[in-house]
Design a protein around this motif. Structure first.
Motif, PDB file in Angstrom:
ATOM      1  N   GLU A  57       0.840  -1.186   0.000  1.00 39.71           N
ATOM      2  CA  GLU A  57       0.000   0.000   0.000  1.00 39.71           C
ATOM      3  C   GLU A  57       0.879   1.241   0.000  1.00 39.71           C
ATOM      4  O   GLU A  57       1.883   1.299   0.713  1.00 39.71           O
TER       5      GLU A  57
ATOM      6  N   ASN B 270       7.136   5.436   2.435  1.00 34.61           N
ATOM      7  CA  ASN B 270       8.276   4.702   1.878  1.00 34.61           C
ATOM      8  C   ASN B 270       8.372   4.845   0.361  1.00 34.61           C
ATOM      9  O   ASN B 270       9.334   4.356  -0.229  1.00 34.61           O
TER      10      ASN B 270
ATOM     11  N   GLY C  54       5.189  11.032   0.619  1.00 29.97           N
ATOM     12  CA  GLY C  54       5.310  11.754   1.875  1.00 29.97           C
ATOM     13  C   GLY C  54       5.089  13.257   1.742  1.00 29.97           C
ATOM     14  O   GLY C  54       4.814  13.932   2.736  1.00 29.97           O
TER      15      GLY C  54
ATOM     16  N   CYS D  29       1.314  13.409   2.487  1.00 29.97           N
ATOM     17  CA  CYS D  29       0.812  12.906   3.750  1.00 29.97           C
ATOM     18  C   CYS D  29       1.927  12.158   4.459  1.00 29.97           C
ATOM     19  O   CYS D  29       2.666  11.411   3.816  1.00 29.97           O
ATOM     20  N   PRO D  30       2.060  12.347   5.773  1.00 27.73           N
ATOM     21  CA  PRO D  30       3.168  11.700   6.483  1.00 27.73           C
ATOM     22  C   PRO D  30       2.900  10.251   6.872  1.00 27.73           C
ATOM     23  O   PRO D  30       3.778   9.598   7.411  1.00 27.73           O
TER      24      PRO D  30
ATOM     25  N   ALA E 188       1.090   6.305   5.892  1.00 26.85           N
ATOM     26  CA  ALA E 188       0.555   5.422   4.856  1.00 26.85           C
ATOM     27  C   ALA E 188      -0.960   5.348   4.992  1.00 26.85           C
ATOM     28  O   ALA E 188      -1.549   5.809   5.970  1.00 26.85           O
ATOM     29  N   GLY E 189      -1.587   4.775   3.999  1.00 26.23           N
ATOM     30  CA  GLY E 189      -3.017   4.497   4.087  1.00 26.23           C
ATOM     31  C   GLY E 189      -3.908   5.690   3.792  1.00 26.23           C
ATOM     32  O   GLY E 189      -5.129   5.567   3.826  1.00 26.23           O
ATOM     33  N   HIS E 190      -3.340   6.852   3.493  1.00 24.86           N
ATOM     34  CA  HIS E 190      -4.173   8.033   3.260  1.00 24.86           C
ATOM     35  C   HIS E 190      -4.478   8.225   1.777  1.00 24.86           C
ATOM     36  O   HIS E 190      -5.301   9.043   1.426  1.00 24.86           O
ATOM     37  N   HIS E 191      -3.769   7.593   0.936  1.00 26.24           N
ATOM     38  CA  HIS E 191      -4.074   7.494  -0.489  1.00 26.24           C
ATOM     39  C   HIS E 191      -3.944   8.806  -1.268  1.00 26.24           C
ATOM     40  O   HIS E 191      -4.428   9.854  -0.833  1.00 26.24           O
TER      41      HIS E 191
ATOM     42  N   PHE F  61       1.443  18.955   9.671  1.00 22.65           N
ATOM     43  CA  PHE F  61       0.772  18.134   8.661  1.00 22.65           C
ATOM     44  C   PHE F  61      -0.638  18.633   8.393  1.00 22.65           C
ATOM     45  O   PHE F  61      -1.025  18.886   7.248  1.00 22.65           O
TER      46      PHE F  61
ATOM     47  N   THR G  67      -2.931   0.032   7.708  1.00 18.35           N
ATOM     48  CA  THR G  67      -2.552   1.439   7.643  1.00 18.35           C
ATOM     49  C   THR G  67      -3.755   2.351   7.805  1.00 18.35           C
ATOM     50  O   THR G  67      -3.630   3.448   8.320  1.00 18.35           O
ATOM     51  N   MET G  68      -4.903   1.917   7.366  1.00 15.65           N
ATOM     52  CA  MET G  68      -6.079   2.779   7.466  1.00 15.65           C
ATOM     53  C   MET G  68      -7.341   1.934   7.310  1.00 15.65           C
ATOM     54  O   MET G  68      -8.158   2.169   6.419  1.00 15.65           O
TER      55      MET G  68
ATOM     56  N   PHE H 135      -6.790  11.356  -0.155  1.00 14.66           N
ATOM     57  CA  PHE H 135      -7.078  11.912   1.170  1.00 14.66           C
ATOM     58  C   PHE H 135      -7.208  13.429   1.143  1.00 14.66           C
ATOM     59  O   PHE H 135      -8.129  14.005   1.733  1.00 14.66           O
TER      60      PHE H 135
END
Lengths: 371, 371, 371, 371
Positions: A300, A304, A309, A312-313, A315-318, C15, C260-261, C321
């Motif tokens: 996902e 990384n 980044g 968004c800082p 993961a998972g925020h897409h 952020f 992650t989310m 997001f």
């Protein structure tokens, strides 16, 4: 010290124009750039449209004369989102004025035209960039690195597709895409999967394709009862041979019922494989090794995977589609300041266009065709 | 009244032999059949192997002489799971003895041989069946009905694949599959996706294929340091033209790292589309219509999809690979009793084989080839 | 006529501050608003940080004195992204100054504090909005409409979760989240699934929860060898009873390895069900009816799902997001101009906070707790 | 030397009876067993039903008197698939006759009854097995090994569910499942997820549950207009505390619209996590580690996961529900011959039943309940 500014001249305020403007407005808050964009001038077909677009999109000035925009001394980068038939004239004028040129895909309506544009840009030494924005996805960057670093071993095969459903309706009318200069599905969206294949695996040297026009006629315009024949393809399947010797296949299909953005591929190597679809653009599937716990891993998108980044800082925020354009614009501005190549420039877009034309020729001749 | 019995003679007690035996042992408890199978005789290479197999698999008698099995008066159905090179001789003998013949795929090593077998069977009027068992999946039956009933509108395209990883290892040794008579990946597993395409959409009339031998040599046998060249394909991509005019493409690949059974397809029509992969054999994806709640629906196998209900009265309990063989055997026994065709008979298997050979010819000649 | 402008005062440039700024910079190009935001002033801890933030994020002025921002006559909307402990003071000052207040979640550190803020805002009659931005997803809007219009029949159950992995590492240090005022996982991310449950199904009137502190101590700061005990939860499971009588359960977990989310839920009704996870935020699963082709349909975000079309005219291009924040800001500006409620205001955020506190009380007392 | 035989006496020829018979008929061809089953006698309610069942399922003799079956000297293993209310009497008789007892779940209608059965079996020293066949899935075996070998680190949480839709219809009539002795959804399918939780993570020592009867009345029988109240649950959510200290939650729901077999769980540890659903019973998801290529890996069942290889020598061929019963029967026969425990025996089934009763008590008392 104040960061310098670069003046942006945007031609077109339709969907792609808005997408560009959004990226120019957002990029400085997200990326550390050597210069910040200044939305200087917007051109569109009439003064009214241009003025409204400039206001909505935050540009300082508006014009119905794209040539004055191209030659304006406060415009440093010319962003072209006008219909394809205008790309050549606009780009050549911008090149002549020494501007950096940021042009939407496809570069032009023919490979011959694209070649003229490419040679002019190279002779003038200007920075160019073509908007194959799907390549900017951090997951695609990861895919490319995985391949380049040998994580899949020796690459053995490629299977790709770009399938959407926006021309499924037999009563969807003719448009600039359905006339011969538009090039049909293989040009409109086939170019995305071809650019992707080249980005990941290098040049394609031969192809054998078969194209089909599913809907043989379409209304001349929306709602009209008058219909005219369609001469471009709705769907093309093509065999590919890469310069490296790998073989594979792709499909381009804009009448793929149920598919909204299946820009997808599987790259297979002797030690692993990756799979991706733009339908789940924040995921890359990777398999390596064997044994009781081997299988495809769903990676996902996260910090990384640069430049995720920046957005968004965690993961998972897409990321979304518009974010890809922001990444593209960040690279454009860096390249403009540094004079670097920054991905699919006119030369690369020309190669894509030659590949597409070879597919069209191959389908017509029912034979393998070299590129 | 007692249901009649049919005597089964099974040749071969390897993986496929055991799979057949399991089906013959289970089928009467699951299906209402016009006759119940009686496991009469098992033949294998030696008396010892045959006796052990008969005992383990529940057969009354054993023999190392397949000809005596074929001619035994208590054997009504001859099931052939021996290596491909023996299929012709065994089937011709069984046909000559008037037996129903149930033969594993591929029918034979060449289309010419398959033609001889087909003509013999048709002249003798015996029932034949070839083990393309993936077609027996209730989800495939559903797919076929959806297409046949026009639920997808007019069919516009096909994209298929059979990809596995069992020959990924460059040190996997030569076998009957890797010699020219074996036919390579396109014959071994390409035949599954070709039979599937034909089952869903009808005859294929032309193809253009490109084959690749990924691993150029292999050990002569397991563990050997002596290697011999490989002349068959590991991977083939092929364009297809169906008799209906539809075009499409398939891939066959037995060196597809990470794929264990990606026998998959997407069939697109003007009103809908279906997608399937044997990796999730209890699911069929279907999309129809448009609007805010349209999309691919994941249909899960259940009693609505005959003959699933024979195995379980509730959805969600899932069939497995061996269950597909039970369905095949149930249809075999009905056909034997009624004298009907029951799916892929010798004639159909011959057509599959001709299609595969056309792909091989096309790859060699680098040109479209008619079937 | 020129559209009016609204002056934005942003407190915080971390952020969330950047996320707000990006939304204010983009929104006018994407939405037709009754006014366009003007980035007027940015406050942060020091003059230097504030000035750098203002420059990067496009704000005209900077200050280290948030009170001067709150009282500035050119600031119409105060956006609060400072640490939670400051929310009350900042919001009360902004309310006193008659400003619209846009505050990040959680509204404050205690329900008592949140109540004070809510009553002050309601007494003053100012517009308030709390940043539960996941509710702004067009797929969530669709989910809510499906429920509200009875497409699922009578609702019978709810199962929800918010699981992330950002506190998995036992050496992740203490932060404002891990102190008692931070409230732990149940407050930090449990509040998202609680707000979601309320948004879809209405008030929750009772809960029984069990909380667990997985990592009993953490470093006092990053890299430190000194550790202090953790008194807040890493994971909470809770039973729920809604005002409508429905029962269900949720999990909040910030040490959920591999997630992650996973802000996810399944809502079940007598005629259908929906399922969603933020891990695939552009998809909603819906099932209705029964029969041979029933199953969960994967609905992909597109122009049928407002305001998706503001971002892109075609389905399949996906929102990210940051786009959710743009939608939130568009609704904020409309509400500011029209004086409307626009979703989770202070009152709603107070109810969420009361629900979270009831879970904490329930876990401590090991008993059902009313809200 | 000839392998010995064990005589099977089967009580019941309904769905589960047929499932048992199929397993007894198939197992010797698939597994190397210390003895082969001989289908000796089948008992059912009437002579006619029993005779028909015996014929269809391959049993040598039939009876309407289960006591004669239990005491028959040629019956070594008694398989009980009769309604739950008969389990106690049948099992006690079989135990008294010294037979191995193979009983379908739930073991009995109350924990008190299950305790009596357990103590009798243990006093007599007979082998017992209860049909929690989902535990036999090779993917579950893999899950258990991954946990036991510490691959997930220290276990920190559990979230489970068994959701089906077979009681969604408010006009589905009363049955043995909906009367108090049946125990409702929590007993019928909740027992599966409880047995799974125990199998993976050990004993559960306390629970707090909330149950709901969604459909308050049901027809007294199919098609009847007369309705009677329902006193058992359709849905239960429960918090759990394991002996190890882990907390978690489960849901049992037989009115879960759209779900056919969501027997699913996620087990989280400090170093990894696994996730599974019976809806994709040939897959296990595993995540470990972090970094740019971490994520959940989809492990597909194959020969690496014993005893999958008994059914098929290659991965990707998938097991089905009935295959799980074959595995169970193979273990039963080995245990019978060796006198070993072989998984969920009466003692284990008793513990499951006590856990279910604690959930029922907890829901009634609205308080945490110890087990």
């Amino acid at each position: 010290m104040t960061a310098p500014e670069v003046g942006i001249g945007l031609i077109g305020s339709g969907f792609m124009g808005r997408c560009h403007a959004n990226a120019f407005n957002s990029v400085a808050g997200l990326f550390d750039l050597p210069a910040r964009p200044r939305c200087e001038m917007l051109a569109d077909a009439t003064d009214e449209i241009a003025a409204a677009g400039a206001k909505a999109l935050g540009f300082a000035r508006a014009t119905s004369d794209w040539q004055s925009l191209v030659n304006d001394p406060k415009v440093d980068i010319v962003a072209i989102t006008a219909p394809n038939v205008f790309h050549e004239a606009m780009a050549l004028a911008a090149i002549a004025a020494g501007k950096t040129v940021y042009c939407e895909k496809p570069l032009s309506t023919t490979a011959a035209s694209a070649l003229k544009m490419t040679e002019a840009a190279e002779a003038a030494g200007v920075v160019t960039l073509v908007g194959f924005n799907f390549l900017r996805n951090p997951m695609i960057q990861l895919a490319r690195e995985i391949i380049a670093e040998g994580e899949l071993g020796e690459i053995t095969g490629f299977r790709g597709r770009h399938a959407e459903n926006y021309m499924c309706d037999p009563d969807a009318p003719h448009s600039f895409r359905t006339v011969p200069e538009g090039g049909g599905a293989v040009a409109d969206i086939g170019s995305h999967i071809v650019s992707m294949a080249r980005y990941l695996l290098g040049p394609i040297v031969a192809t054998c394709a078969v194209s089909e026009t599913i809907h043989k006629s379409r209304p001349v315009k929306a709602g009209s009862t008058e219909r005219e024949p369609v001469v471009v393809d709705d769907m093309t399947h093509a065999l590919l041979r890469f310069e490296t010797g790998i073989v594979g296949s792709i499909e381009a299909n804009w009448a793929a019922t149920g598919r909204t953005m299946d820009l997808s591929f599987e790259v297979t190597g002797t030690k692993g494989a990756i799979a991706f679809s733009q339908e789940r653009m924040n995921e890359l599937l990777l398999t390596q090794g064997s044994g009781a716990t081997a299988g495809f891993t769903r990676i996902e998108a996260g910090p990384n995977h640069p430049p995720y980044g920046r957005f968004c800082p965690a993961a998972g925020h897409h990321l979304g589609f518009n974010d890809l354009k922001v990444i593209e614009v960040a690279q454009l501005i860096s390249a403009h300041m540094n004079g670097d190549r920054c991905g699919p420039d006119f030369r690369e877009a020309l190669e894509v266009q030659k590949t597409i034309e070879a597919m069209q020729d191959s389908s017509a001749s029912q034979a393998w065709t070299s590129i």
